[in-house]
Motif scaffolding. Structure first.
Motif, PDB file in Angstrom:
ATOM      1  N   GLY A 235     -38.067  -2.659  76.572  1.00  0.00           N
ATOM      2  CA  GLY A 235     -38.211  -1.751  75.231  1.00  0.00           C
ATOM      3  C   GLY A 235     -37.715  -2.074  73.529  1.00  0.00           C
ATOM      4  N   VAL A 236     -36.231  -2.360  74.131  1.00  0.00           N
ATOM      5  CA  VAL A 236     -35.047  -2.414  72.712  1.00  0.00           C
ATOM      6  C   VAL A 236     -35.564  -4.283  72.192  1.00  0.00           C
ATOM      7  CG1 VAL A 236     -33.427  -1.732  73.077  1.00  0.00           C
ATOM      8  CG2 VAL A 236     -33.355  -3.816  74.525  1.00  0.00           C
ATOM      9  N   LYS A 237     -36.159  -5.243  73.115  1.00  0.00           N
ATOM     10  CA  LYS A 237     -37.231  -6.132  71.967  1.00  0.00           C
ATOM     11  C   LYS A 237     -37.859  -6.006  71.821  1.00  0.00           C
ATOM     12  CE  LYS A 237     -34.270  -9.291  75.897  1.00  0.00           C
ATOM     13  NZ  LYS A 237     -33.778  -8.602  76.235  1.00  0.00           N
TER      14      LYS A 237
ATOM     15  N   PHE B  44     -30.397 -19.511  67.519  1.00  0.00           N
ATOM     16  CA  PHE B  44     -30.267 -18.262  68.557  1.00  0.00           C
ATOM     17  C   PHE B  44     -30.304 -18.350  69.977  1.00  0.00           C
ATOM     18  CE2 PHE B  44     -31.142 -15.984  64.628  1.00  0.00           C
ATOM     19  CZ  PHE B  44     -29.584 -16.091  64.284  1.00  0.00           C
ATOM     20  N   PHE B  45     -31.878 -19.672  70.589  1.00  0.00           N
ATOM     21  CA  PHE B  45     -32.111 -19.945  71.589  1.00  0.00           C
ATOM     22  C   PHE B  45     -31.042 -20.309  72.435  1.00  0.00           C
ATOM     23  CE2 PHE B  45     -34.220 -21.970  75.127  1.00  0.00           C
ATOM     24  CZ  PHE B  45     -34.684 -21.159  75.658  1.00  0.00           C
ATOM     25  N   ALA B  46     -30.980 -21.176  71.699  1.00  0.00           N
ATOM     26  CA  ALA B  46     -29.785 -21.762  72.183  1.00  0.00           C
ATOM     27  C   ALA B  46     -28.449 -21.736  72.674  1.00  0.00           C
ATOM     28  CB  ALA B  46     -29.903 -23.444  71.028  1.00  0.00           C
ATOM     29  N   LEU B  47     -28.278 -20.818  71.845  1.00  0.00           N
ATOM     30  CA  LEU B  47     -27.307 -19.541  71.916  1.00  0.00           C
ATOM     31  C   LEU B  47     -26.799 -19.029  72.718  1.00  0.00           C
ATOM     32  CD1 LEU B  47     -25.505 -19.388  68.225  1.00  0.00           C
ATOM     33  CD2 LEU B  47     -25.221 -20.916  69.580  1.00  0.00           C
ATOM     34  N   SER B  48     -28.087 -18.727  73.291  1.00  0.00           N
ATOM     35  CA  SER B  48     -28.503 -17.224  74.037  1.00  0.00           C
ATOM     36  C   SER B  48     -28.569 -18.703  75.511  1.00  0.00           C
ATOM     37  CB  SER B  48     -29.481 -17.217  74.605  1.00  0.00           C
ATOM     38  OG  SER B  48     -29.632 -16.255  75.804  1.00  0.00           O
ATOM     39  N   ALA B  49     -28.761 -19.911  75.519  1.00  0.00           N
ATOM     40  CA  ALA B  49     -28.657 -19.967  76.709  1.00  0.00           C
ATOM     41  C   ALA B  49     -27.771 -21.121  76.953  1.00  0.00           C
ATOM     42  CB  ALA B  49     -30.046 -21.663  76.843  1.00  0.00           C
TER      43      ALA B  49
ATOM     44  N   ILE C  63     -22.625 -13.071  73.808  1.00  0.00           N
ATOM     45  CA  ILE C  63     -23.100 -11.972  74.726  1.00  0.00           C
ATOM     46  C   ILE C  63     -21.642 -11.299  75.133  1.00  0.00           C
ATOM     47  CG2 ILE C  63     -23.598 -11.577  76.886  1.00  0.00           C
ATOM     48  CD1 ILE C  63     -25.025 -14.334  77.250  1.00  0.00           C
ATOM     49  N   ALA C  64     -21.478 -10.059  75.156  1.00  0.00           N
ATOM     50  CA  ALA C  64     -21.129  -9.218  74.759  1.00  0.00           C
ATOM     51  C   ALA C  64     -21.151  -8.216  76.193  1.00  0.00           C
ATOM     52  CB  ALA C  64     -20.697  -8.463  73.153  1.00  0.00           C
ATOM     53  N   HIS C  65     -19.563  -7.839  76.503  1.00  0.00           N
ATOM     54  CA  HIS C  65     -19.839  -6.959  77.983  1.00  0.00           C
ATOM     55  C   HIS C  65     -20.470  -7.964  78.873  1.00  0.00           C
ATOM     56  CE1 HIS C  65     -18.469  -4.219  74.929  1.00  0.00           C
ATOM     57  NE2 HIS C  65     -19.219  -4.151  74.741  1.00  0.00           N
ATOM     58  N   GLY C  66     -20.896  -8.750  78.840  1.00  0.00           N
ATOM     59  CA  GLY C  66     -21.438  -9.480  80.208  1.00  0.00           C
ATOM     60  C   GLY C  66     -22.906  -9.377  80.495  1.00  0.00           C
ATOM     61  N   TRP C  67     -23.926  -8.561  79.226  1.00  0.00           N
ATOM     62  CA  TRP C  67     -25.063  -7.887  79.372  1.00  0.00           C
ATOM     63  C   TRP C  67     -26.105  -7.745  77.878  1.00  0.00           C
ATOM     64  CZ3 TRP C  67     -26.554  -2.960  77.032  1.00  0.00           C
ATOM     65  CH2 TRP C  67     -25.366  -2.480  77.117  1.00  0.00           C
ATOM     66  N   ILE C  68     -25.026  -7.955  77.025  1.00  0.00           N
ATOM     67  CA  ILE C  68     -25.522  -7.744  75.537  1.00  0.00           C
ATOM     68  C   ILE C  68     -26.120  -9.238  74.827  1.00  0.00           C
ATOM     69  CG2 ILE C  68     -25.693  -6.887  73.237  1.00  0.00           C
ATOM     70  CD1 ILE C  68     -23.541  -4.393  74.318  1.00  0.00           C
ATOM     71  N   ASN C  69     -26.767  -9.884  75.228  1.00  0.00           N
ATOM     72  CA  ASN C  69     -27.199 -11.028  74.376  1.00  0.00           C
ATOM     73  C   ASN C  69     -27.649 -11.076  73.537  1.00  0.00           C
ATOM     74  OD1 ASN C  69     -28.704 -13.494  74.288  1.00  0.00           O
ATOM     75  ND2 ASN C  69     -29.193 -14.055  76.259  1.00  0.00           N
ATOM     76  N   ASN C  70     -26.617 -11.459  71.814  1.00  0.00           N
ATOM     77  CA  ASN C  70     -26.963 -11.076  71.328  1.00  0.00           C
ATOM     78  C   ASN C  70     -27.591 -12.050  70.321  1.00  0.00           C
ATOM     79  OD1 ASN C  70     -25.149  -8.595  69.686  1.00  0.00           O
ATOM     80  ND2 ASN C  70     -23.541  -9.691  70.793  1.00  0.00           N
ATOM     81  N   PRO C  71     -27.358 -13.187  70.690  1.00  0.00           N
ATOM     82  CA  PRO C  71     -28.392 -14.224  70.160  1.00  0.00           C
ATOM     83  C   PRO C  71     -30.177 -14.155  70.635  1.00  0.00           C
ATOM     84  CG  PRO C  71     -26.410 -15.554  71.148  1.00  0.00           C
ATOM     85  CD  PRO C  71     -26.124 -14.108  70.872  1.00  0.00           C
ATOM     86  N   LEU C  72     -30.598 -13.971  71.682  1.00  0.00           N
ATOM     87  CA  LEU C  72     -31.682 -13.772  72.362  1.00  0.00           C
ATOM     88  C   LEU C  72     -32.063 -12.426  71.622  1.00  0.00           C
ATOM     89  CD1 LEU C  72     -33.758 -14.112  74.094  1.00  0.00           C
ATOM     90  CD2 LEU C  72     -33.023 -12.341  75.750  1.00  0.00           C
ATOM     91  N   ASN C  73     -31.276 -11.405  71.351  1.00  0.00           N
ATOM     92  CA  ASN C  73     -32.295  -9.934  70.101  1.00  0.00           C
ATOM     93  C   ASN C  73     -31.930 -10.620  69.055  1.00  0.00           C
ATOM     94  OD1 ASN C  73     -31.521  -8.539  73.037  1.00  0.00           O
ATOM     95  ND2 ASN C  73     -29.581  -8.247  71.986  1.00  0.00           N
TER      96      ASN C  73
END
Length: 358
Positions: A69-71, A192-197, A202-212
């Motif tokens: 939903g947030v994506k 951003f995708f490369a950073l995500s991969a 990534i904050a708190h273990g689940w907020i994937n900022n680069p993917l967002n």
């Protein structure tokens, strides 16, 4: 998220879908998890086994519905904001940075401040525990960092992602030459995708900022590139199908599961964009009542998003019996936030901007 003055009902409907996905996630996965997960721990036979399987499917879907939903929100935001900047530039040969930021402030801050002050009041009444640091972090739009914001404010991480985008993108829009914007956004998505991969930022273990940010870049890319629009229109559905089949296939091989996960993350913003943009054609054959109802829900999506966290937390987070434990109150309170905070200030802001123009 800013929208055109003549509202796009399709995008509003997708906002409605997005907030429903978020609410489903928090209701099933958190607020009523004891009910839904408890049923999974029981043995079931016959007709009850069908209910057990449906419950299992609901729990599994709800785990992914919130992030999805947030994506969707992020893709829409990137598209709309960039589209508005392009339209303003075409009219004036420039963009008014001051007016842009003023619109962003009156759109986001008042409703958030109203929510934050109410949460602090509820904390004073002893209904919920609030981390004061989270209060200021939410209003400072940094809850997508390592800062602890507490349960009542942690959901504002999505607002943090968007506000950071709003701060940076208008300046880049002016600095990057028009002919290079599409290439710049494509490169940004790749970065951003490369950073995500790589697992960075990534904050708190689940907020994937680069993917967002990649989701936002995907929406912005669509707004800037006629060729990308043509590709999405002609090959988008086929490409999305191929990506989905690839993900399913990779997940079937144990040693390729991680590759499948990365392809899934890469494909998500693309598939979201394809579905949204192709829904304009599909909407012509769907009942108007359904589209209108979802679009109406989309109008309230921001206030609903702000307040759903408070009413859909895990039961043990409520310190004492209070109205906050009644999820049904989410609807009237979100409506009050929209009608008495959001909308009046947006109208005032538009009049203010109009008065400031020569």
């Amino acid at each position: 998220m800013e929208v055109p003055r003549e509202r796009d009902q399709i995008l509003d409907a997708w906002r409605g879908i997005s907030i429903l996905l978020v609410i489903l996630h928090h209701a099933v996965y958190f607020r009523f998890s004891e009910i839904f997960r408890g049923f999974l721990n029981e043995s079931a036979e016959g007709a009850m086994h069908i209910l057990w399987y449906l419950d299992y499917a609901l729990v599994e879907f709800s785990e992914r519905s919130g992030p999805l939903g947030v994506k969707i929100f992020f893709v829409i935001s990137g598209y709309i904001i960039t589209k508005l900047l392009i339209e303003e530039e075409s009219r004036k040969n420039t963009i008014d940075i001051v007016a842009f930021y003023f619109r962003r402030i009156i759109r986001i801050v008042p409703a958030l401040a109203f929510y934050a002050v109410c949460v602090m009041l509820f904390s004073f009444l002893g209904w919920v525990a609030v981390d004061t640091k989270g209060f200021f972090a939410a209003l400072g739009f940094v809850c997508n960092t390592s800062i602890t914001c507490g349960q009542t404010f942690i959901h504002t991480w999505t607002l943090s992602v968007e506000e950071q985008f709003y701060i940076v993108w208008p300046f880049l829009f002016l600095v990057v030459p028009k002919v290079w914007r599409t290439a710049f956004l494509a490169a940004s998505f790749t970065l951003f995708f490369a950073l995500s991969a790589s697992g960075l930022f990534i904050a708190h273990g689940w907020i994937n900022n680069p993917l967002n940010y990649a989701c936002i870049a995907m929406g912005a890319l669509y707004a800037t590139s006629p060729r990308w629009k043509a590709f999405i229109s002609r090959w988008g559905i086929l490409s999305s199908g191929a990506l989905i089949v690839s993900v399913i296939g990779l997940y079937q091989v144990a040693v390729l599961e991680e590759v499948g996960r990365q392809v899934y993350w890469f494909a998500t913003p693309f598939v979201i964009l394809v579905i949204i943009m192709n829904s304009y054609a599909i909407a012509r054959f769907s009942p108007r009542l359904m589209t209108t109802s979802l679009a109406t829900l989309g109008l309230f999506s921001y206030s609903l998003y702000l307040w759903q966290e408070l009413f859909l937390m895990e039961t043990q987070l409520y310190l004492r019996s209070s109205p906050l434990e009644w999820p049904i109150l989410l609807i009237p309170i979100a409506a009050a936030s929209y009608y008495f905070v959001e909308r009046p200030i947006i109208v005032w802001g538009r009049l203010k901007i109009k008065a400031m123009r020569p």
